[in-house]
Motif scaffolding. Structure first.
Motif, PDB file in Angstrom:
ATOM      1  N   UNK A 138      -7.458  25.498 -91.763  1.00  0.00           N
ATOM      2  CA  UNK A 138      -6.760  24.917 -90.605  1.00  0.00           C
ATOM      3  C   UNK A 138      -7.719  24.447 -89.511  1.00  0.00           C
ATOM      4  N   UNK A 139      -8.831  25.152 -89.308  1.00  0.00           N
ATOM      5  CA  UNK A 139      -9.786  24.742 -88.279  1.00  0.00           C
ATOM      6  C   UNK A 139     -10.475  23.432 -88.663  1.00  0.00           C
ATOM      7  N   UNK A 140     -10.854  23.300 -89.924  1.00  0.00           N
ATOM      8  CA  UNK A 140     -11.454  22.050 -90.392  1.00  0.00           C
ATOM      9  C   UNK A 140     -10.455  20.907 -90.304  1.00  0.00           C
ATOM     10  N   UNK A 141      -9.204  21.167 -90.644  1.00  0.00           N
ATOM     11  CA  UNK A 141      -8.168  20.136 -90.583  1.00  0.00           C
ATOM     12  C   UNK A 141      -7.965  19.657 -89.156  1.00  0.00           C
ATOM     13  N   UNK A 142      -7.926  20.603 -88.208  1.00  0.00           N
ATOM     14  CA  UNK A 142      -7.749  20.240 -86.803  1.00  0.00           C
ATOM     15  C   UNK A 142      -8.909  19.400 -86.301  1.00  0.00           C
ATOM     16  N   UNK A 143     -10.131  19.756 -86.703  1.00  0.00           N
ATOM     17  CA  UNK A 143     -11.306  18.992 -86.280  1.00  0.00           C
ATOM     18  C   UNK A 143     -11.278  17.575 -86.855  1.00  0.00           C
ATOM     19  N   UNK A 144     -10.870  17.448 -88.126  1.00  0.00           N
ATOM     20  CA  UNK A 144     -10.816  16.123 -88.764  1.00  0.00           C
ATOM     21  C   UNK A 144      -9.709  15.266 -88.157  1.00  0.00           C
ATOM     22  N   UNK A 145      -8.559  15.831 -87.920  1.00  0.00           N
ATOM     23  CA  UNK A 145      -7.421  15.055 -87.408  1.00  0.00           C
ATOM     24  C   UNK A 145      -7.624  14.581 -85.984  1.00  0.00           C
ATOM     25  N   UNK A 146      -8.563  15.216 -85.257  1.00  0.00           N
ATOM     26  CA  UNK A 146      -8.818  14.775 -83.887  1.00  0.00           C
ATOM     27  C   UNK A 146      -9.436  13.388 -83.828  1.00  0.00           C
ATOM     28  N   UNK A 147      -9.961  12.893 -84.982  1.00  0.00           N
ATOM     29  CA  UNK A 147     -10.596  11.552 -85.013  1.00  0.00           C
ATOM     30  C   UNK A 147      -9.792  10.573 -85.861  1.00  0.00           C
ATOM     31  N   UNK A 148      -8.590  10.966 -86.332  1.00  0.00           N
ATOM     32  CA  UNK A 148      -7.776  10.115 -87.197  1.00  0.00           C
ATOM     33  C   UNK A 148      -6.476   9.732 -86.495  1.00  0.00           C
ATOM     34  N   UNK A 149      -5.951   8.572 -86.896  1.00  0.00           N
ATOM     35  CA  UNK A 149      -4.650   8.149 -86.392  1.00  0.00           C
ATOM     36  C   UNK A 149      -3.526   8.869 -87.132  1.00  0.00           C
ATOM     37  N   UNK A 150      -3.688   8.972 -88.462  1.00  0.00           N
ATOM     38  CA  UNK A 150      -2.687   9.680 -89.273  1.00  0.00           C
ATOM     39  C   UNK A 150      -3.285  10.995 -89.737  1.00  0.00           C
ATOM     40  N   UNK A 151      -2.641  12.097 -89.441  1.00  0.00           N
ATOM     41  CA  UNK A 151      -3.220  13.397 -89.799  1.00  0.00           C
ATOM     42  C   UNK A 151      -3.133  13.672 -91.293  1.00  0.00           C
ATOM     43  N   UNK A 152      -4.051  14.497 -91.771  1.00  0.00           N
ATOM     44  CA  UNK A 152      -4.020  14.976 -93.151  1.00  0.00           C
ATOM     45  C   UNK A 152      -3.622  16.440 -93.138  1.00  0.00           C
ATOM     46  N   UNK A 153      -3.180  16.941 -94.271  1.00  0.00           N
ATOM     47  CA  UNK A 153      -2.737  18.329 -94.363  1.00  0.00           C
ATOM     48  C   UNK A 153      -3.910  19.259 -94.662  1.00  0.00           C
ATOM     49  N   UNK A 154      -3.685  20.527 -94.424  1.00  0.00           N
ATOM     50  CA  UNK A 154      -4.702  21.542 -94.733  1.00  0.00           C
ATOM     51  C   UNK A 154      -4.965  21.598 -96.233  1.00  0.00           C
ATOM     52  N   UNK A 155      -3.901  21.383 -97.036  1.00  0.00           N
ATOM     53  CA  UNK A 155      -4.080  21.384 -98.496  1.00  0.00           C
ATOM     54  C   UNK A 155      -5.038  20.298 -98.935  1.00  0.00           C
ATOM     55  N   UNK A 156      -4.984  19.108 -98.283  1.00  0.00           N
ATOM     56  CA  UNK A 156      -5.891  18.014 -98.623  1.00  0.00           C
ATOM     57  C   UNK A 156      -7.337  18.409 -98.326  1.00  0.00           C
ATOM     58  N   UNK A 157      -7.549  19.034 -97.170  1.00  0.00           N
ATOM     59  CA  UNK A 157      -8.906  19.453 -96.799  1.00  0.00           C
ATOM     60  C   UNK A 157      -9.428  20.491 -97.791  1.00  0.00           C
ATOM     61  N   UNK A 158      -8.564  21.408 -98.199  1.00  0.00           N
ATOM     62  CA  UNK A 158      -8.994  22.419 -99.168  1.00  0.00           C
ATOM     63  C   UNK A 158      -9.322  21.797-100.524  1.00  0.00           C
ATOM     64  N   UNK A 159      -8.589  20.767-100.906  1.00  0.00           N
ATOM     65  CA  UNK A 159      -8.922  20.088-102.170  1.00  0.00           C
ATOM     66  C   UNK A 159     -10.285  19.409-102.085  1.00  0.00           C
ATOM     67  N   UNK A 160     -10.577  18.801-100.945  1.00  0.00           N
ATOM     68  CA  UNK A 160     -11.876  18.148-100.789  1.00  0.00           C
ATOM     69  C   UNK A 160     -13.001  19.182-100.856  1.00  0.00           C
ATOM     70  N   UNK A 161     -12.768  20.368-100.295  1.00  0.00           N
ATOM     71  CA  UNK A 161     -13.775  21.420-100.370  1.00  0.00           C
ATOM     72  C   UNK A 161     -13.980  21.886-101.806  1.00  0.00           C
ATOM     73  N   UNK A 162     -12.879  22.033-102.536  1.00  0.00           N
ATOM     74  CA  UNK A 162     -13.010  22.455-103.947  1.00  0.00           C
ATOM     75  C   UNK A 162     -13.716  21.381-104.762  1.00  0.00           C
ATOM     76  N   UNK A 163     -13.436  20.095-104.456  1.00  0.00           N
ATOM     77  CA  UNK A 163     -14.132  19.014-105.170  1.00  0.00           C
ATOM     78  C   UNK A 163     -15.635  19.067-104.919  1.00  0.00           C
ATOM     79  N   UNK A 164     -16.021  19.609-103.754  1.00  0.00           N
ATOM     80  CA  UNK A 164     -17.450  19.712-103.420  1.00  0.00           C
ATOM     81  C   UNK A 164     -18.060  21.026-103.901  1.00  0.00           C
ATOM     82  N   UNK A 165     -17.261  21.840-104.579  1.00  0.00           N
ATOM     83  CA  UNK A 165     -17.766  23.110-105.095  1.00  0.00           C
ATOM     84  C   UNK A 165     -17.732  24.237-104.087  1.00  0.00           C
TER      85      UNK A 165
END
Length: 363
Positions: A85-112
């Protein structure tokens, strides 16, 4: 409409074999127990692609860019204690359309990078032993200290260190050496000891000790109560010793006599020593006197042991009246108690009990 399940590779291969054998599409659908359209589209896809595998789908477009995916990965590596949730909040502060916490977690898993609970002790496996993945902890210990203390009247009394486990014997010693002396020193002889219902406090050893203190209080102030009684009434109290019943089996010892028809019984209750007698009767439900709400008069409860004590004294002394003298530090009440003729039948009952039950047990 819900999407139907895809045909398996084995089913598609069976469709192709049956078609090559000359079966119609309806016959194939009937034999394989699938829909006609499923057979039709399977054969059409095979003819167009030369394979019975599903076409590659375009899928939903990624909602994050490569730069944002890199930002998520780098932020997590810089601070491994950041949560999804903290990473999601930081990312959404620079976006027009917010992304979900699940999306951020998937990106982290894709990065290992997997989500983990921070260890409080190093573990020699993978990244768990890295300093940035650990939670600092402080170790406490080295024993404990148990103390007993008291306070009263805005001052503090003794502070006693308890060694080991405190039992009833230890608490009895504290009462003798610290509790009672501290109360007398801080407040005076009329102090009240307050404590909870800890098993040590309610043990027979400690209760008997405190009750003995109450008896000592009554014995100590009985002479003062008699003197105050004489000043108020002008009657002289005489010590008469023990009065025996006709059989000699029962005896009575009143606190004194003032005439052949009147005896006295003195009570100096420890528990209400700081109250007036009327306050004690009104506030303490187990007090031996009861207060009439309408007339305001005091009477001795006929169910209390003091009632039977006084009636026994009256029966054996032959007196008709007993002056019950109730003395406290702030009050003195003289309450006449008349002889109850019906109580005389208890004399025979008590003598029978003594001869038939009590005496055989001690002989």
């Amino acid at each position: 409409m819900a999407r139907k399940r895809e045909l398996s590779s084995e089913t598609r291969q069976s469709i192709l074999v049956l078609r090559n054998e000359g079966n119609s599409m309806r016959e194939i659908a009937k034999k394989l127990k699938i829909s006609y359209t499923g057979v039709y589209y399977s054969l059409q896809r095979t003819a167009q692609t030369g394979s019975n595998q599903s076409r590659k789908r375009s899928g939903r477009p990624r909602c994050t860019t490569e730069q944002e995916d890199k930002y998520i990965r780098v932020s997590s590596l810089r601070n491994r204690h950041l949560t999804g949730p903290q990473l999601t909040s930081s990312l959404n502060s620079t976006r027009k359309t917010p992304v979900s916490t699940s999306t951020v977690k998937r990106r982290l898993r894709d990065s290992g990078l997997q989500g983990r609970v921070a260890k409080k002790k190093p573990c020699r496996t993978n990244e768990k032993m890295l300093e940035e993945c650990l939670t600092p902890s402080v170790k406490h210990g080295g024993g404990n200290v148990m103390v007993w203390g008291c306070f009263g009247a805005g001052k503090v009394g003794d502070l006693y260190r308890v060694k080991g486990i405190l039992n009833k014997e230890g608490y009895h010693s504290i009462l003798q050496r610290h509790a009672i002396p501290s109360g007398q020193r801080l407040i005076g002889a009329n102090f009240i000891l307050q404590q909870d219902n800890d098993p040590k406090h309610t043990s027979k050893l400690c209760k008997n000790y405190l009750e003995q203190k109450a008896c000592d209080w009554g014995i100590t102030h009985k002479a003062t109560a008699k003197q105050d009684y004489t000043k108020i009434t002008g009657l002289v109290v005489q010590e008469r010793g023990v009065f025996l019943s006709n059989s000699g089996l029962l005896g009575a010892s009143p606190d004194g006599t003032v005439s052949d028809e009147c005896i006295i019984e003195v009570k100096c209750p420890w528990s209400v020593k700081n109250l007036t007698v009327r306050q004690a009767a009104a506030e303490k439900g187990d007090f031996f006197l009861q207060l009439d709400g309408e007339s305001g008069s005091l009477t001795l409860r006929p169910t209390h042991p003091y009632w039977h004590q006084i009636q026994g004294n009256l029966q054996l002394t032959g007196a008709s009246t007993c002056h019950l003298v109730v003395w406290t530090l702030s009050d003195l009440v003289i309450l006449p108690v008349l002889k109850d003729p019906t109580w005389a039948r208890n004399i025979d009952v008590l003598e029978t009990f003594y001869k038939d039950i009590f005496l055989p047990k001690i002989l």
